[in-house]
Design a protein around this motif. Structure first.
Motif, short mmCIF file in Angstrom:
data_model
loop_
_atom_site.label_atom_id
_atom_site.label_comp_id
_atom_site.label_asym_id
_atom_site.label_seq_id
_atom_site.Cartn_x
_atom_site.Cartn_y
_atom_site.Cartn_z
N THR A 1 61.03 21.74 68.29
CA THR A 1 60.79 23.02 68.95
C THR A 1 60.08 22.82 70.29
O THR A 1 59.57 21.74 70.59
CB THR A 1 59.90 23.95 68.09
OG1 THR A 1 58.56 23.46 68.13
CG2 THR A 1 60.39 24.05 66.67
N THR A 2 60.02 23.89 71.04
CA THR A 2 59.35 23.86 72.34
C THR A 2 57.82 23.79 72.20
O THR A 2 57.12 23.68 73.20
CB THR A 2 59.71 25.10 73.17
OG1 THR A 2 59.48 26.27 72.37
CG2 THR A 2 61.16 25.07 73.60
N ARG A 3 57.30 23.88 70.95
CA ARG A 3 55.87 23.66 70.73
C ARG A 3 55.64 22.40 69.92
O ARG A 3 54.70 22.30 69.14
CB ARG A 3 55.22 24.85 70.02
CG ARG A 3 55.14 26.11 70.84
CD ARG A 3 54.21 27.13 70.22
NE ARG A 3 52.81 26.76 70.32
CZ ARG A 3 52.09 26.91 71.43
NH1 ARG A 3 52.62 27.43 72.50
NH2 ARG A 3 50.82 26.54 71.45
N GLN A 4 56.55 21.45 70.02
CA GLN A 4 56.34 20.12 69.45
C GLN A 4 56.32 20.08 67.92
O GLN A 4 55.59 19.28 67.33
CB GLN A 4 55.01 19.52 69.95
CG GLN A 4 54.87 19.45 71.44
CD GLN A 4 53.55 18.88 71.86
OE1 GLN A 4 52.62 19.63 72.12
NE2 GLN A 4 53.42 17.56 71.91
N ALA A 5 57.08 20.95 67.29
CA ALA A 5 57.14 20.91 65.83
C ALA A 5 58.59 20.68 65.40
O ALA A 5 59.50 20.78 66.22
CB ALA A 5 56.62 22.22 65.26
N PHE A 6 58.78 20.39 64.12
CA PHE A 6 60.14 20.36 63.59
C PHE A 6 60.45 21.68 62.90
O PHE A 6 59.59 22.26 62.24
CB PHE A 6 60.29 19.24 62.55
CG PHE A 6 60.81 17.95 63.11
CD1 PHE A 6 61.95 17.92 63.91
CD2 PHE A 6 60.16 16.75 62.85
CE1 PHE A 6 62.44 16.72 64.42
CE2 PHE A 6 60.64 15.55 63.36
CZ PHE A 6 61.79 15.54 64.15
N GLN A 7 61.67 22.15 63.08
CA GLN A 7 62.16 23.30 62.31
C GLN A 7 63.36 22.84 61.51
O GLN A 7 64.10 21.96 61.93
CB GLN A 7 62.63 24.40 63.26
CG GLN A 7 61.57 25.43 63.54
CD GLN A 7 62.10 26.66 64.28
OE1 GLN A 7 61.30 27.40 64.79
NE2 GLN A 7 63.40 26.90 64.34
N MET A 8 63.56 23.45 60.33
CA MET A 8 64.84 23.27 59.65
C MET A 8 65.39 24.64 59.28
O MET A 8 64.63 25.59 59.09
CB MET A 8 64.76 22.32 58.48
CG MET A 8 63.82 22.63 57.39
SD MET A 8 64.03 21.43 56.06
CE MET A 8 62.79 20.25 56.46
N HIS A 9 66.69 24.73 59.21
CA HIS A 9 67.36 26.00 58.96
C HIS A 9 68.22 25.91 57.71
O HIS A 9 68.59 24.82 57.29
CB HIS A 9 68.27 26.37 60.15
CG HIS A 9 67.53 26.68 61.42
ND1 HIS A 9 67.26 25.75 62.37
CD2 HIS A 9 67.02 27.85 61.89
CE1 HIS A 9 66.61 26.32 63.37
NE2 HIS A 9 66.44 27.59 63.11
N GLY A 10 68.54 27.08 57.16
CA GLY A 10 69.57 27.15 56.11
C GLY A 10 69.07 26.91 54.70
O GLY A 10 69.86 26.57 53.82
N ILE B 1 48.28 34.41 63.90
CA ILE B 1 47.31 33.38 63.59
C ILE B 1 47.46 32.28 64.64
O ILE B 1 48.42 32.29 65.40
CB ILE B 1 47.62 32.89 62.15
CG1 ILE B 1 46.48 32.16 61.51
CG2 ILE B 1 48.92 32.11 62.05
CD1 ILE B 1 46.55 32.13 60.00
N ASN B 2 46.51 31.35 64.69
CA ASN B 2 46.67 30.26 65.66
C ASN B 2 47.84 29.36 65.27
O ASN B 2 47.89 28.83 64.17
CB ASN B 2 45.39 29.43 65.73
CG ASN B 2 45.50 28.33 66.75
OD1 ASN B 2 45.92 28.58 67.89
ND2 ASN B 2 45.19 27.12 66.36
N ARG B 3 48.75 29.17 66.22
CA ARG B 3 49.98 28.39 65.95
C ARG B 3 49.77 26.91 66.25
O ARG B 3 48.68 26.48 66.60
CB ARG B 3 51.10 28.93 66.84
CG ARG B 3 51.39 30.43 66.67
CD ARG B 3 52.00 30.69 65.32
NE ARG B 3 52.54 32.04 65.22
CZ ARG B 3 53.76 32.41 65.59
NH1 ARG B 3 54.60 31.54 66.12
NH2 ARG B 3 54.16 33.66 65.43
N ASN B 4 50.88 26.17 66.17
CA ASN B 4 50.80 24.73 66.40
C ASN B 4 50.10 24.44 67.74
O ASN B 4 50.47 24.98 68.77
CB ASN B 4 52.20 24.13 66.43
CG ASN B 4 52.17 22.62 66.29
OD1 ASN B 4 51.38 22.09 65.51
ND2 ASN B 4 53.00 21.93 67.04
N VAL B 5 49.09 23.57 67.68
CA VAL B 5 48.33 23.26 68.89
C VAL B 5 49.05 22.15 69.66
O VAL B 5 49.36 21.10 69.11
CB VAL B 5 46.89 22.81 68.54
CG1 VAL B 5 46.10 22.53 69.81
CG2 VAL B 5 46.20 23.86 67.69
#
Ligand code: SRM
Ligand code: SF4
Length: 585
Positions: free
Chosen positions: A110-119, A146-150
């Motif tokens: 993601t654009t905030r440096q995290a992984f996403q998975m779908h489905g 809430i505070n999100r990924n830093v």
């Protein structure tokens, strides 16, 4: 079991909005989610869906599958929290397995440096989140009010303040982690196994105890900093070092530029507040905004400052109209002077100094090979829109597992393989070349920094395409630049709606979905992400892109020199740009 459901400490207020009531009566983000998790329905109710976000998951109705498969179209998107983009080898292997077994087979940076998975089907959600927790990961607070990924610079450099910035990002994630909601989280996904509770370092623990101090304390013993209704809206923090703007600092609710002492420890931070990009078409009271400078704060006061700012937004942010609930609207409405004074008087209770000088900001991406420290290397690999799939995903996993490498994700949706020993470098280089990453730093310039959000088919808010057509758009622009013999590049960002997930309003050329195959055209951001772009056309059909911008490209070429495209647009002035934009008729 940890911190069971407790009665709200606030009086029942019939004036509360639906969203606020949902939080207040959920028993700290527990019900009705916990109950619905155990039933056989294929989807959650709206009340549960809203709580699910705080646990890191969104219910999605696949926009194409729903035409043919009324059952499988209900699926969950999962987002991790990876402060500074760090993903240990063990977690990456688990995520790879989970995405293959339960998801759509892809992982997305993601654009905030995290992984996403779908489905992911609802029925498998507990297994998937439980497995993530068991493998050193977390999805807690990846979404929700809430505070999100830093964010922090992903590069694992061992000098110039980078280690201190990474440490601070980890600490902020712990500092601003919810208390009671962590109990609900562990109860729900790992049957209350407290061994997975986060374990903050001593200074963070001590600072969290100060969440009960006058001003900062919400009044809720269960959730001292957040209160029982959490924040009015999402909240985003990024840390960086002077000169490195890989994190798009001015788009954050709080942006920190860290300075170090001679021994590399944090000396203090320049603090910026009130950035944010989400907006709605045709609603001028919603807008993208870059952060205001607040001032410089010494290291020993940084935790208290962060807690104070969050408490101020908790108390003063708009809880009636969600579209105006981000902290940027508070800054816009009351101004930075009011914000600073209120912060100092009612919350922080200390002075804030003037900003100290920073090196000129640069958008760093760390692609290619870099020395991490003597004897260790890291390599930055480019990914189009952050999507990992197929042989490349399997190949990266195999390398990560065999060499036990740490992954770091960048805000540019790229991936760094870290901790590569000098003796491993040549074999990893050869394996990467086989996967197609022959010269990872030599990406076509337009592709190198371009971003696009997922949009269709998973995002419920998408008006039109983004990730799926970005490669085509870049190819078209590339050939236009070649035809016009323009050797310079342009920072391009694209989204399927105005929410701004790929931060298009900071781009030199931003395309923001405004209708089917139609985009708002934003121009004039800077290549180092210091200036907001401006909207010039409301509904440009994508097929008209080249014809529309050609006069501007030609004038940029004629101007010669080293000025970037965004700079050139700004120099021309909005009225001239508007006149020059050729709308094919
Ligand atoms: Fe975002 C909502 C994807 C970064 C502003 N964002 C969404 C949702 C969850 C759609 C929804 O609410 O149903 C998208 C899920 C799509 C999907 O299928 O996966 C979504 N946002 C993303 C990601 C995955 C885009 C990407 O290409 O990587 C990013 C996840 C980041 C993460 O790891 O936490 C993502 N979103 C951002 C950013 C950029 C940033 O944070 O640096 C922004 C603009 C900055 C900001 O917050 O102001 C952003 N997303 C939004 C908004 C508008 C918020 C606002 O203040 O108005 C929404 C809609 C909302 O919250 O109501 C939204
Ligand atoms: Fe969805 Fe809009 Fe975000 Fe793109 S910008 S992911 S379309 S919410």
């Amino acid at each position: 079991m940890l911190d069971g459901p407790s009665k709200p400490t606030e009086s029942i207020d019939t004036a509360l909005s639906k969203a606020e009531k949902r939080k207040l009566y959920s028993g700290h983000l527990r019900e009705p989610l916990l109950t619905e998790l155990g039933n056989d329905e294929i989807r959650f109710s709206e009340d549960a869906v809203q709580l699910l976000k705080f646990h890191g998951s969104y219910q999605q109705n696949h926009r194409e599958l729903r035409k043919t498969d009324k059952i499988k179209c209900w699926q969950m998107m999962l987002r991790l929290r990876n402060p500074g983009g760090r993903v240990p080898a063990q977690l990456f292997s688990a995520l790879d397995d989970l995405s293959n077994q339960y998801g759509n087979g892809t992982l997305r940076i993601t654009t905030r440096q995290a992984f996403q998975m779908h489905g992911i089907p609802k029925a498998d959600l507990k297994t998937v989140i439980g497995t993530i927790i068991e493998n050193l990961g977390s999805t807690l607070a990846a979404c929700g009010d809430i505070n999100r990924n830093v964010m922090a610079p992903a590069a694992p450099f061992e000098n110039n303040g980078y280690p201190a910035a990474r440490k601070l990002a980890d600490e902020i994630a712990d500092l601003l982690s919810p208390k009671a909601a962590e109990g609900s989280y562990l109860d729900m996904w790992v049957d209350g196994d407290l061994s997975y509770r986060f374990k903050p370092a001593k200074p963070v623990k001590q600072a969290r105890e100060r969440q009960f101090a006058e001003g900062v304390f919400s009044g809720s013993k269960d959730e001292p900093i957040y209160g029982d209704t959490y924040l009015p809206r999402k909240f985003k923090v990024a840390v960086t070092v002077s000169g490195d703007n890989s994190v798009d600092l001015l788009t954050q609710d709080i942006g920190l530029v860290l300075f170090t002492n001679k021994n590399g420890t944090m000396r203090g931070c320049n603090v910026y507040v009130g950035g944010g990009l989400g907006r709605t078409h045709n609603q001028d009271d919603t807008f993208a905004r870059i952060a205001d400078p607040l001032g410089y704060v010494e290291a020993e006061n940084i935790f208290d400052l962060l807690q104070s700012i969050m408490a101020l937004q908790r108390d003063h942010g708009d809880r009636e109209v969600r579209k105006h609930a981000r902290m940027k609207y508070l800054l816009h409405k009351r101004g930075i002077e009011w914000f600073r004074e209120t912060l100092i008087k009612d919350y922080f209770k200390r002075d804030i100094k003037k900003l100290i000088n920073e090196a000129p900001a640069k958008l760093m991406d760390y692609l290619g090979w870099h020395r991490q420290k003597p004897g260790l290397w890291f390599v930055g690999l480019p990914f189009m829109c952050g999507r990992l799939e197929g042989d490349i995903k399997a190949g990266i996993r195999s390398i990560v597992e065999r060499y036990q490498l740490e992954i770091r994700l960048t805000p540019n949706q790229d991936l760094l393989l870290c901790n590569i020993g000098s003796s491993q470098k040549s074999s990893i280089k050869a394996e990467l070349a086989e996967l197609g990453f022959e010269l990872p730093a030599e990406v076509a310039p337009l592709v190198r920094h371009a971003l696009a959000c997922p949009a269709l088919p998973t995002c419920g808010l998408a008006v039109t395409e983004s990730e799926r057509i970005l490669p085509d758009v870049l190819e078209r622009l590339e050939s236009q630049l070649n035809n016009l013999e323009i050797k310079k590049s342009i920072l391009v960002r694209m989204t399927g709606c105005p929410n701004g997930c790929a931060r298009p309003y900071m781009a030199e050329l931003g395309l923001v979905g405004s209708g089917v195959n139609q985009y708002q055209l934003w121009l004039g951001g800077s290549a180092n992400l210091q200036r907001l772009a401006r909207p010039f056309l409301q509904k440009m059909p994508l097929e008209d892109l080249e014809a529309t911008i050609e006069p501007l490209l030609l004038s940029w070429k004629d101007a010669g020199g080293r000025r970037g495209f965004g700079e050139h647009i700004t120099k021309l002035g909005d009225a001239t740009v508007q006149e020059m934009l050729k709308v094919p008729g």
